[in-house]
Design an enzyme around this catalytic site. Structure first.
Site, PDB file in Angstrom:
ATOM      1  N   ASN A  87       0.797  -1.240   0.000  1.00  0.00           N
ATOM      2  CA  ASN A  87       0.000   0.000   0.000  1.00  0.00           C
ATOM      3  C   ASN A  87       0.824   1.281   0.000  1.00  0.00           C
ATOM      4  OD1 ASN A  87       0.747  -0.546   2.671  1.00  0.00           O
ATOM      5  ND2 ASN A  87      -1.010   0.538   3.495  1.00  0.00           N
TER       6      ASN A  87
ATOM      7  N   GLU B 113       4.359  -3.615  12.125  1.00  0.00           N
ATOM      8  CA  GLU B 113       3.304  -2.616  11.940  1.00  0.00           C
ATOM      9  C   GLU B 113       2.179  -3.312  11.206  1.00  0.00           C
ATOM     10  OE1 GLU B 113       3.170   0.130  13.364  1.00  0.00           O
ATOM     11  OE2 GLU B 113       5.274   0.467  13.872  1.00  0.00           O
TER      12      GLU B 113
ATOM     13  N   CYS C  71      -3.200   1.756   6.767  1.00  0.00           N
ATOM     14  CA  CYS C  71      -3.442   1.220   8.110  1.00  0.00           C
ATOM     15  C   CYS C  71      -3.858   2.342   9.057  1.00  0.00           C
ATOM     16  CB  CYS C  71      -2.238   0.454   8.631  1.00  0.00           C
ATOM     17  SG  CYS C  71      -0.730   1.394   8.571  1.00  0.00           S
TER      18      CYS C  71
ATOM     19  N   GLU D 147       8.906   3.054  14.445  1.00  0.00           N
ATOM     20  CA  GLU D 147       9.608   3.329  13.202  1.00  0.00           C
ATOM     21  C   GLU D 147       9.738   4.844  13.041  1.00  0.00           C
ATOM     22  OE1 GLU D 147       9.253   0.468   9.943  1.00  0.00           O
ATOM     23  OE2 GLU D 147       7.118   0.506  10.395  1.00  0.00           O
TER      24      GLU D 147
HETATM   25  N1  NDP Z   1      -0.665  -2.385   7.899  1.00  0.00           N
HETATM   26  C1  NDP Z   1      -0.540  -2.199   6.613  1.00  0.00           C
HETATM   27  O1  NDP Z   1       0.041  -1.217   6.181  1.00  0.00           O
HETATM   28  C2  NDP Z   1      -1.062  -3.210   5.681  1.00  0.00           C
HETATM   29  C3  NDP Z   1      -2.067  -4.077   6.065  1.00  0.00           C
HETATM   30  N2  NDP Z   1      -2.516  -4.985   5.188  1.00  0.00           N
HETATM   31  C4  NDP Z   1      -3.626  -5.856   5.616  1.00  0.00           C
HETATM   32  O2  NDP Z   1      -3.372  -7.166   5.174  1.00  0.00           O
HETATM   33  C5  NDP Z   1      -4.431  -7.646   4.330  1.00  0.00           C
HETATM   34  C6  NDP Z   1      -3.875  -8.581   3.279  1.00  0.00           C
HETATM   35  O3  NDP Z   1      -2.833  -7.971   2.559  1.00  0.00           O
HETATM   36  P1  NDP Z   1      -1.561  -8.826   2.155  1.00  0.00           P
HETATM   37  O4  NDP Z   1      -0.763  -8.100   1.149  1.00  0.00           O
HETATM   38  O5  NDP Z   1      -1.984 -10.208   1.796  1.00  0.00           O
HETATM   39  O6  NDP Z   1      -0.740  -8.832   3.541  1.00  0.00           O
HETATM   40  P2  NDP Z   1       0.409  -9.788   3.974  1.00  0.00           P
HETATM   41  O7  NDP Z   1       0.649  -9.624   5.415  1.00  0.00           O
HETATM   42  O8  NDP Z   1       0.181 -11.143   3.458  1.00  0.00           O
HETATM   43  O9  NDP Z   1       1.664  -9.202   3.138  1.00  0.00           O
HETATM   44  C7  NDP Z   1       2.609  -8.279   3.628  1.00  0.00           C
HETATM   45  C8  NDP Z   1       4.014  -8.746   3.262  1.00  0.00           C
HETATM   46  O10 NDP Z   1       4.309  -9.975   3.933  1.00  0.00           O
HETATM   47  C9  NDP Z   1       4.700 -10.971   2.977  1.00  0.00           C
HETATM   48  N3  NDP Z   1       4.330 -12.282   3.486  1.00  0.00           N
HETATM   49  C10 NDP Z   1       3.180 -12.985   3.279  1.00  0.00           C
HETATM   50  N4  NDP Z   1       3.221 -14.168   3.924  1.00  0.00           N
HETATM   51  C11 NDP Z   1       4.413 -14.222   4.575  1.00  0.00           C
HETATM   52  C12 NDP Z   1       5.036 -15.187   5.409  1.00  0.00           C
HETATM   53  N5  NDP Z   1       4.448 -16.337   5.724  1.00  0.00           N
HETATM   54  N6  NDP Z   1       6.263 -14.906   5.905  1.00  0.00           N
HETATM   55  C13 NDP Z   1       6.878 -13.747   5.614  1.00  0.00           C
HETATM   56  N7  NDP Z   1       6.340 -12.802   4.802  1.00  0.00           N
HETATM   57  C14 NDP Z   1       5.121 -13.029   4.301  1.00  0.00           C
HETATM   58  C15 NDP Z   1       3.977 -10.552   1.728  1.00  0.00           C
HETATM   59  O11 NDP Z   1       4.518 -11.175   0.583  1.00  0.00           O
HETATM   60  P3  NDP Z   1       3.602 -11.401  -0.725  1.00  0.00           P
HETATM   61  O12 NDP Z   1       3.088 -10.077  -1.118  1.00  0.00           O
HETATM   62  O13 NDP Z   1       4.553 -11.969  -1.704  1.00  0.00           O
HETATM   63  O14 NDP Z   1       2.514 -12.343  -0.301  1.00  0.00           O
HETATM   64  C16 NDP Z   1       4.188  -9.052   1.775  1.00  0.00           C
HETATM   65  O15 NDP Z   1       5.482  -8.722   1.363  1.00  0.00           O
HETATM   66  C17 NDP Z   1      -5.066  -6.374   3.826  1.00  0.00           C
HETATM   67  O16 NDP Z   1      -6.383  -6.576   3.462  1.00  0.00           O
HETATM   68  C18 NDP Z   1      -4.923  -5.475   5.010  1.00  0.00           C
HETATM   69  O17 NDP Z   1      -5.967  -5.738   5.927  1.00  0.00           O
HETATM   70  C19 NDP Z   1      -1.996  -5.084   3.937  1.00  0.00           C
HETATM   71  C20 NDP Z   1      -1.013  -4.253   3.503  1.00  0.00           C
HETATM   72  C21 NDP Z   1      -0.480  -3.220   4.352  1.00  0.00           C
HETATM   73  O1  AKG Z   2      -0.869   7.622   6.964  1.00  0.00           O
HETATM   74  C1  AKG Z   2       0.227   7.568   6.468  1.00  0.00           C
HETATM   75  O2  AKG Z   2       0.752   8.566   5.944  1.00  0.00           O
HETATM   76  C2  AKG Z   2       1.029   6.291   6.471  1.00  0.00           C
HETATM   77  C3  AKG Z   2       0.129   5.122   6.568  1.00  0.00           C
HETATM   78  C4  AKG Z   2       0.813   3.840   6.428  1.00  0.00           C
HETATM   79  O3  AKG Z   2       1.972   3.710   6.557  1.00  0.00           O
HETATM   80  C5  AKG Z   2       0.040   2.663   6.111  1.00  0.00           C
HETATM   81  O4  AKG Z   2      -1.161   2.774   5.918  1.00  0.00           O
HETATM   82  O5  AKG Z   2       0.645   1.598   5.998  1.00  0.00           O
END
Ligand code: NDP
Ligand code: AKG
Length: 478
Positions: free
Chosen positions: A149, A247, A281, A458
């Site tokens: 994201n 995070e 997030c 962070e």
């Molecule tokens: N807090 C935040 O900023 C974010 C929250 N999310 C939340 O997560 C949900 C799903 O998103 P998603 O992208 O699937 O999130 P994930 O937690 O699956 O992915 C985040 C990162 O972790 C990697 N990953 C996945 N599985 C493993 C594992 N077993 N061990 C180590 N690394 C791993 C992913 O790789 P790969 O992409 O190759 O699977 C990616 O690089 C969203 O709907 C949202 O709710 C998502 C993105 C950001």
């Molecule tokens: O709100 C922001 O500027 C950062 C948010 C963020 O890092 C996230 O959604 O993962």
């Protein structure tokens, strides 16, 4: 078709097994293909980093500064090109994508300065003729796992402090947005990063990601992403006694008090809940509104939400880009169906068919909800927000804190007293007064409480907590 490979030990390494990277606004637009490695690729990256670690730990702060500064300058110089790439691969609007690229540039420049500023302490011992020195040393090789994201800013705010404080890096970016990490690798190469100091491995989460987490020579893991993956990483790192920083999600409350400036509150909620397609997030997903302003607020926010223009991120008039992929869109639509059952009143939220094949969704507002509903307990991670009516500040604070998460929390009010009370009692890592819950500065700590985060903060100078290890030395002068 453009093909990109991993970057290990200062070389581009081809593992075959190419996977395409699609534009979520137009799935006919394949941005590039990326060669996926596996656990052997991680082993190679670790060997390269091990060779480089001692030299980088002992490089002068000036050398580290100059590398990070050069990358920051190039990111800013090429904001047009890189911002366009980011908008194409992630789907946020071009303005947001250029803003994020500039933020990544600022992060690199900030940590260039921090490389020069890392300090220690000298204390007197309780014993005679003894001095006590407290210094910070690099942790060693750090593994960075990043989400889709914020595909350039989040890698930047993990890579830059790691390198500033003398650690070597192995990064695995999200499979949905590998292009931005490739940009950073290209810049490392161009700016003369010593081989092995920065390594990028493309690959799946359960293969490359898992191998990074479990590799015994990788000393620390910084992760941003879902709660499920974060919890799994925490468990493994706990068993391996590995330093870990997580995070994860949020269910961020935005309180609107009766005395709020209505326009300011509507703008803050619109921005916090829906911009960046709600895929933050820090997004405001629970709008907690006092009863006196509730009806007027709902009327004005509804007008603003239904007027938002959803479309091609590269069109400068677009305000909301596509959802990242089909799975996330289906998940949003499921929550919208649930909202119809739980709340009754749903404004917007339908899938949109536009002129290109993409994952477009109308922003959704759930009215008349209560905090116990599933839509208000679980992170949706899309352009969806709920309105919860409350009677006073006391109830607003209780509802705000009644969640397993604690990342960001906001209040719109003209009362300094209410703002102060909210700020003091909020169980969140970041509190916003008369500002959206999302959209943070790059030079101050970022992180949450409860289920949102784990480990040291962070960003800003607080990042040194995670990327360094403290040494206490006792010196007897005789
Ligand atoms: N807090 C935040 O900023 C974010 C929250 N999310 C939340 O997560 C949900 C799903 O998103 P998603 O992208 O699937 O999130 P994930 O937690 O699956 O992915 C985040 C990162 O972790 C990697 N990953 C996945 N599985 C493993 C594992 N077993 N061990 C180590 N690394 C791993 C992913 O790789 P790969 O992409 O190759 O699977 C990616 O690089 C969203 O709907 C949202 O709710 C998502 C993105 C950001
Ligand atoms: O709100 C922001 O500027 C950062 C948010 C963020 O890092 C996230 O959604 O993962």
């Amino acid at each position: 078709m453009t093909k990109h490979t991993s970057y290990i030990g200062g070389k581009w390494v081809d593992f075959g097994n190419y996977k395409p990277n699609l534009n979520p606004a137009n799935t006919d637009d394949i941005i590039a293909e990326f060669s996926y490695g596996d656990s052997n690729a991680v082993d190679q990256a670790v060997l390269a980093a091990q060779k480089a670690q001692n030299g980088w730990a002992n490089a002068t702060p000036q050398v580290r500064h100059d590398l990070l500064e050069a990358i920051g300058v190039k990111l800013a110089d090429r904001v047009e090109e890189y911002g366009t790439m980011l908008a194409r691969e992630e789907g946020k609007t071009i303005a947001e994508a250029k803003g994020e690229t500039m933020r990544a540039s600022q992060v690199f420049k900030f940590f260039a300065g921090e490389a020069l500023r890392l300090d220690g302490e000298l204390q007197s011992s309780v014993r005679p003729n003894v001095d006590v020195e407290i210094t910070r040393e690099p942790v060693g090789i750090v593994g960075l796992i990043t989400p889709w994201n914020f595909p350039i800013a989040i890698p930047a705010w993990k890579i830059a402090p790691a390198l500033a404080f003398g650690n070597c890096v192995i990064i695995k970016p999200a499979g949905l947005t590998p292009g931005c990490a490739h940009i950073i690798a290209k810049l490392m190469d161009e700016c003369g990063c010593p081989p092995g100091v920065f390594n990028l491995v493309f690959g799946g989460g359960s293969t490359v990601g898992d191998a990074i987490v479990k590799h015994p020579a990788i000393e620390a893991i910084s992760f941003t992403g879902s709660v499920a993956t974060g919890n799994n990483i925490a468990e493994i790192c706990g068993q391996l006694r590995k330093k870990v920083q997580l995070e994860m999600g949020g269910k961020n409350p935005m309180v609107v008090m009766d005395d709020a400036d209505l326009k300011l509150a509507v703008d803050a909620c619109l921005n916090g809940a829906f911009f960046s397609t709600g895929q933050r997030c820090t997004a405001s997903s629970r709008l907690i509104v006092q009863e006196g302003i509730h009806d007027k607020f709902v009327e004005e926010l509804t007008k603003a939400v239904t007027a938002l223009k959803v479309g091609d991120p590269l069109d400068s008039s677009t305000q909301i880009g596509p959802v990242i992929d089909e799975a996330q869109l289906q998940s949003n639509l499921n929550y919208i169906e649930l909202a119809k059952k739980e709340a009754g009143s749903v404004i917007g939220g339908e899938r949109l068919e536009l002129s290109t094949p993409g994952y477009f969704q109308a922003p959704a507002l759930f009215v008349g909800t209560t905090n116990d509903m599933r839509i208000n307990r679980e992170e949706i991670f899309g352009p969806c927000a709920s309105i919860i009516k409350v009677k006073d500040l006391e109830e607003a604070i209780d509802v705000s804190n009644d969640t397993e998460f604690g990342l960001s929390a906001g209040i719109c009010t003209a009362s300094l007293k209410s703002a102060r009370e909210f700020k003091r009692r909020s169980q969140a890592g970041m509190v916003m007064v008369n500002l959206p819950t999302a959209g943070v500065d790059y030079h101050v700590p970022f992180g949450g409480r409860k289920g949102s985060s784990f480990g040291p903060r962070e960003q800003g100078r607080y990042a040194a907590e995670f990327y360094t290890i403290v040494k206490t030395a006792y010196v007897f002068a005789g």
